[in-house]
Design an enzyme around this catalytic site. Structure first.
Site, PDB file in Angstrom:
ATOM      1  N   CYS A  11      68.088  33.508 -25.352  1.00 41.25           N
ATOM      2  CA  CYS A  11      67.122  34.475 -24.825  1.00 41.25           C
ATOM      3  C   CYS A  11      67.454  35.880 -25.328  1.00 41.25           C
ATOM      4  O   CYS A  11      67.317  36.155 -26.502  1.00 41.25           O
ATOM      5  CB  CYS A  11      67.092  34.390 -23.294  1.00 41.25           C
ATOM      6  SG  CYS A  11      65.615  35.124 -22.586  1.00 41.25           S
ATOM      7  N   HIS A  54      66.508  28.300 -21.917  1.00 43.26           N
ATOM      8  CA  HIS A  54      67.783  28.444 -21.220  1.00 43.26           C
ATOM      9  C   HIS A  54      68.412  27.100 -20.904  1.00 43.26           C
ATOM     10  O   HIS A  54      68.279  26.600 -19.785  1.00 43.26           O
ATOM     11  CB  HIS A  54      67.561  29.185 -19.898  1.00 43.26           C
ATOM     12  CG  HIS A  54      67.268  30.634 -20.078  1.00 43.26           C
ATOM     13  ND1 HIS A  54      68.242  31.550 -20.383  1.00 43.26           N
ATOM     14  CD2 HIS A  54      66.106  31.328 -20.008  1.00 43.26           C
ATOM     15  CE1 HIS A  54      67.704  32.756 -20.488  1.00 43.26           C
ATOM     16  NE2 HIS A  54      66.402  32.650 -20.277  1.00 43.26           N
ATOM     17  N   GLU A  88      71.334  26.556 -20.186  1.00 43.46           N
ATOM     18  CA  GLU A  88      72.339  26.711 -19.117  1.00 43.46           C
ATOM     19  C   GLU A  88      71.725  26.565 -17.726  1.00 43.46           C
ATOM     20  O   GLU A  88      72.441  26.417 -16.746  1.00 43.46           O
ATOM     21  CB  GLU A  88      73.059  28.061 -19.252  1.00 43.46           C
ATOM     22  CG  GLU A  88      72.274  29.303 -18.822  1.00 43.46           C
ATOM     23  CD  GLU A  88      71.331  29.858 -19.891  1.00 43.46           C
ATOM     24  OE1 GLU A  88      70.955  29.094 -20.828  1.00 43.46           O
ATOM     25  OE2 GLU A  88      70.939  31.035 -19.784  1.00 43.46           O
TER      26      GLU A  88
END
Ligand SMILES: Nc1ncnc2c1ncn2[C@@H]1O[C@H](COP(=O)(O)OP(=O)(O)O)[C@@H](O)[C@H]1O
Ligand SMILES: [Mg+2]
Lengths: 226, 85, 742, 85
Positions: free
Chosen positions: A86, A196, A198
């Site tokens: 990002c 993302h 994560e």
């Protein structure tokens, strides 16, 4: 393997990334401050998401000129793995470590939703946990994720197999050219991506598709191609 | 050295051929607001910089340097610097 | 604009400061002489409605605010509630209504910024946000612009700051045409033994200014927020505050680091009437005087007067009292985060608020009186009238139940808010377990394996308008239900009371009755009010908003693996209605959308029944019986079933006992839920409800791809979804959908 | 009527006194890149609008109207319109 997370003022998914790495590898990552001029000894450098310096001027622009980025560039040139997610992706393009630019989303608004990603190139230390053409889930949350590269650059990226992920099944959330969601540098040791991973690594997140990216980058897969 | 105050205006615009989602959206919005005859809209940035420099030329140089290093992303943007006394 | 401190104090000037004659007389008495211009500004800031709650205080005191779980109730920057294991949740809601009407993006953004600051001022890291929004009718020429600006502003600030927005409300009604409502909620997590408050302790200690520089932003803002609008609105524009979420994020990290270092004695954020309110509060709370030296205040504009500095509402600023021996350490932290740090004064023992500027003492006032002696009014109020009940047979049934249901799920108020919440980062921090779209947002408690917190914001203004007392109860009850429906136990709540001009007895009567209803419900449902905000004078040209007491509640879940969701029912699950058949059609969405009327009483809320059924549903969820759960609210049983079907993508076949079909399907009777139960557990569930004396009905089965209710409704889920999802996008982008549905 | 093509440049800047977080961040970044003597930076927008209009005056008017309605947020921004034939 040891990972380091670079923190800029305004980074805000650094804590998510830190938690994700710890959950996956059982090891805390190093934290590196943007004014540091040296990196700790590590095999994976991560530039996390957020709004470094408020994303003022251009997303990632001010962070890309931080002192630490010289060290990141040096490490990248030496083959150390660098992952920008990002805002991290935006910083890497602004720093010239990845081709292209991330423009304002085509819809002009911030977009937070889950998209589908097609794994475009699994022959890489970051993506080797996936298979060619595999479709995975992944959330996005950004305002400037509209990937753009001039036609010549784009042609090169494509012919070098530098596209890591593409938005699949009509889920391109931002107008990115060729549905590009993530790109490698030419050497393949630097990856930038808008989604993302994560935020999708454990049951509580409602899925674990993001996990294999980190397992691969940390050489934790059973049969990692060297 | 006795520096003088300069007011510098920097205009940063997207290079030809570079995607401009904002400009495009504005075109669309102008259309739906009933404005006809709009050919194209491109959006850019301006910076008003106040600074001290030894001379007009020095001001011009230092601000150009700022553009190269920060204010513009020269891969996709052009810039113009205009120094006022 | 620069007015000197020697400006004569005329009756006009006094009136411009929103002070009446009586109040000014009191000011003369307390000051002991004629106030200076700066002093007048200080008094007016401290005594305006926004800061002093002078019209509402008497009634706010009646709310239940205590309980074994409450660590700090109202009075601090935010309420603090124990969640066990040494952790607390810190939360509050606040309005930014007027600023958002004038400049929607910045107004909403700074509203979010303000509430986040309230939370982290207390030492809590924000973990969840909500926003309750009310706009004028969709067709009003300003509405679209306001919606797009407000939503972008809420997102722009919260996303950059890095807090997940997990819930909220959006409604449209002509009564908000001239006064929109933007109520922002934030919650944070802290350790119980590391909470910070504004009360200063110790004489001769440095008062430190931190954060962004001071400009003329919002000078007069607190006064504006408490004044009715008229058509001269343009004149008030230049005082718009601009938010800087980046600075706020740095301020958060710096404050938390500073607190960890042990340097902080007292801390107060600068909100409305910034420096004035924060300094007075720190002193008055701690029985100390404060001496400020304005020459040290970091400013970003030239030639600011003392008056302007004292009243500036520039954002992202804090005032602290620090341990002198930690000063260098503190300064290093702020420098690291690129923030201004300046010692601007000290604590004294004389109980005076003394302000110095350019060698002159521009104000010297008694600090306790400034803080505590604001006028308190017992404004005249009228007991609201009541409506007699309207039986279902007085309402026309729809020609076509399918069409009616499609119309409801695709209406302005019931359609999907996806267009809104996708502009908010709902995932950041990696702990979001339930995103917007369900009954409550749910966030995992970081550092704990099983605990989670649930958040919901609710009020049904049309009910409050029809019956402020029942409407007040209903707001709390619905919030309670939304939290219960996820399997969390409601813990406590915050309120944001948005009303018109309290000087009108009928408006004051509405406020009084609503507070009474809220209080009773909070007591019965064990949800003490731990913080809140009052926004009055929401009127334009004499027309008031619908009375809107927003309630935001927080619930605690011991084990999120048992959590229930709206959309997790499985094929073959049995659907139960907890509660009884719908009968109440007055003031319903059905009445409004299909019959085009808003009449009669609000649905009555039986608080004992709410509690009993809530406890039952909670027990069913936490013992693992419920595969999905949803409360029944706007639109009644049929809409609730449709929402569950849309969320799961599965259909349902329902056969329900019916007296009046339209009332059974669309009645908005309270204290009801739908619970989906695995077939294997269905008999057990039924036996348990019987055993606990809770009314229930087995209404159908989850199956197929169509929602069927008796022989009345038969609609493919995909068709429901299309109606539900399309209203907002086509409203906001009419050009992309040429013939937008009304 | 035979319209002519005009190229219009619109500059939108923040009103005096309105906080400019972007400008502030840029000042900071220029400082850490080693540029001295920078007093202040304020950021604004420019729009390059191509449009057809009957006359220069008409172009000026229509673009001013666009500014009022869309291009500028007149609560906090000023705008300037410059028409080139
Ligand atoms: N402004 C908003 N921001 C985020 N989520 C919102 C907003 N408005 C509505 N929502 C979400 O949309 C869903 C439906 O809202 P609502 O009809 O008010 O719920 P309920 O009837 O359960 O109170 C909820 O999950 C709510 O949190
Ligand atoms: Mg609900």
């Amino acid at each position: 393997m040891k990972a380091a997370i670079v923190q800029f003022p305004g980074s805000n998914r650094d804590r998510d990334m830190f938690a994700a790495l710890e959950t996956i590898s059982g090891q805390p990552a190093h934290k590196v401050w943007h004014t540091d001029t040296e990196l700790p000894n590590c095999d994976l450098i991560i530039l996390p998401g957020g709004f470094s310096h408020g994303d003022y001027l251009r997303s990632g622009a001010i962070a890309a000129r931080a002192p630490v980025m010289r060290a990141v560039a040096t490490a990248a040139a030496q083959g150390v793995r660098v992952l920008g997610v990002c805002n991290g992706f935006q910083i890497l393009t602004e720093a010239g470590l990845l081709p292209g630019s991330l423009m304002r989303n085509a819809g002009l608004t911030f977009v937070c939703r889950e998209v589908m990603l097609e794994v475009a190139n699994p022959q890489n230390p970051f993506t080797c946990g996936y298979t060619q053409g595999e479709i995975i889930r992944c959330p996005v949350a950004h305002h400037d994720g509209n990937y753009f590269a001039a036609p010549k650059t784009l042609a090169k990226i494509e012919s070098n197999n530098q596209v890591a992920f593409r938005y699949a099944n009509g889920t391109n959330p931002n107008g990115s050219v060729n549905d590009i969601a993530g790109v490698f540098n030419k050497q393949g040791n630097v990856l930038g991506m808008m989604p993302h991973p994560e935020n999708l690594i454990e049951a509580a997140h409602g899925g674990t598709d993001g996990r294999r990216l980190f397992e691969a980058a940390l050489d934790m897969l059973e049969s990692t191609a060297a | 050295m006795a520096d003088k105050k300069f007011h510098v205006k920097v205009t940063v615009t997207l290079k030809n051929g570079v995607l401009d989602p904002q400009g495009k959206a504005i075109e669309g919005a102008l259309g739906s607001l009933g404005f006809d005859g709009v050919g194209s809209v491109r959006q850019g940035k301006v910076f008003d910089v106040n600074l001290n420099a030894a001379s007009k030329k020095a001001a011009q140089e230092v601000v150009s340097d700022m553009c190269e290093k920060l204010l513009a992303n020269t891969v996709i943007e052009n810039y113009a610097v205009e120094v006022n006394g | 604009m620069t007015v000197q401190n020697t400006q004569p104090i005329t009756p006009e000037l006094i009136a411009e400061h929103g002070l009446n004659e009586e109040e000014y007389d009191r000011i003369l008495e307390l000051t002991g002489r004629e106030p200076t211009f700066t002093e007048l500004g200080i008094w007016s800031a401290m005594w305006n409605e926004h800061c002093s709650y002078k019209s509402s205080k008497k009634w706010l005191k009646t709310l239940p605010t205590e309980g074994p779980q409450v660590v700090y109730g109202p009075g601090e920057n935010a309420g603090v509630v124990d969640i066990g294991d040494g952790d607390v949740v810190v939360f509050k809601m606040e309005s930014h209504n007027h600023p958002s009407f004038i400049e929607p993006y910045q107004g909403a953004a700074t509203g979010v910024g303000g509430i986040l600051r309230d939370v982290f001022t207390m030492g809590a890291r924000p973990i969840a946000a909500m926003n309750a929004l009310r706009f004028g009718e969709p067709d009003h020429p300003k509405t679209r612009h306001l919606v797009s600006g407000v939503v972008a502003g809420v997102g722009g600030y919260g996303n950059s700051f890095g807090v997940p927005t997990v819930g909220g409300e959006v409604e449209f009604h002509p009564r908000y045409n001239g006064n929109i409502l933007v109520n922002a909620f934030a919650a944070g997590l802290a350790k119980r033994d590391a909470i910070y408050v504004s009360k200063a302790e110790g004489v001769g200690l440095p008062v430190v200014y931190l954060g962004a520089k001071t400009g003329r932003d919002g000078v007069g803002g607190a006064t504006m927020a408490s004044a009715e609008f008229d058509d001269n609105i343009d004149e008030k524009r230049p005082t718009v505050q601009v938010g800087d979420p980046f600075t706020e994020k740095c301020l958060l990290e710096a404050c938390l680091e500073l607190m960890e270092s042990g340097a902080v004695i007292a801390i107060q954020d600068m909100g409305a009437a910034g420096l004035t309110c924060s300094a007075v509060e720190m002193g008055a709370r701690g029985d100390l005087g404060i001496r400020l030296d304005l020459d040290s205040v970091p400013i970003r504009e030239d030639q600011m007067t003392a008056y302007e500095m004292m009243l500036s509402e520039s954002q992202e600023r804090m005032l602290m009292v620090l341990r002198p021996e930690k000063e260098d350490e503190a300064k290093a932290i702020f420098t690291k985060w690129g923030l201004d740090f300046a010692i601007v004064g000290e604590t004294t023992d004389d109980l005076r608020f003394s302000v110095h500027h350019q060698g002159e003492e521009v104000a010297n006032l008694p600090i306790k009186e400034l803080g505590d002696e604001a006028p308190e009014y017992d404004r005249p109020w009228l007991e609201p009238g009541t409506h007699s009940p309207q039986e279902p047979h007085l309402f026309a049934p729809p020609d076509d139940y399918n069409a009616a249901l499609l119309r409801l799920v695709g209406s302005a108020d019931l359609s999907s808010r996806r267009w809104v919440w996708e502009q908010y980062d709902t995932l950041i921090q990696g702990n979001s377990l339930q995103l917007p779209g369900g009954d409550a947002g749910v966030v995992r408690v970081e550092g704990h394996d099983t605990k989670a917190l649930a958040f919901s914001s609710d009020v049904t203004p049309r009910y409050v308008e029809a019956d402020p007392y029942e409407g007040g109860k209903q707001a709390v009850a619905e919030c309670y239900r939304n939290i219960v429906a996820t399997g969390a136990r409601p813990l406590a709540a915050t309120d944001n009371l948005n009303f018109g001009n309290p000087e009108r007895p009928e408006i004051m009567g509405t406020l009084v009755a609503a507070i009474r209803g809220i209080g009773e419900a909070c007591l019965a449902l064990d949800m003490p009010i731990v913080s809140g905000n009052v926004s009055l004078y929401n009127e334009t040209n004499g027309e008031a908003i619908l009375p809107t007491p927003t309630i935001a509640g927080v619930g605690l879940m011991d084990d999120w693996s048992k959590m229930a969701r709206i959309g997790t029912a499985d094929e073959g699950d049995v659907l139960f209605l907890v509660g009884t058949e719908g009968t109440h059609l007055s003031q319903t969405i059905y009445q409004r959308e299909v019959l085009g009327e808003e009449t009669g009483p609000a649905p009555a809320v039986d608080l004992m029944m709410e509690r009993a059924r809530g406890e039952f549903v909670l027990a069913a969820i936490t013992s693992g019986y419920a595969s999905a759960c949803h409360d029944i609210s706007d639109g009644g049983l049929a809409v609730a079933l449709a929402e569950m079907c849309m969320a799961s993508g599965l259909g349902a076949e329902c056969e329900i006992a019916i007296t009046y079909p339209h009332a059974a399907l669309f009645g908005e009777d309270q204290a009801r839920y739908i619970v989906a139960v695995d077939n294997e557990w269905a008999n057990m569930f039924a036996a348990n409800s019987e055993g606990s004396g809770v009314s229930f009905e087995r209404i159908g089965t989850v199956q197929g791809e169509t929602l069927k209710i008796n022989d009345l409704v038969d609609i493919p889920v995909s068709e429901l979804k299309a109606a539900h999802e399309s209203w907002f996008p086509s409203f906001m982008n009419p050009q992309s959908v040429p013939e937008a549905a009304e």
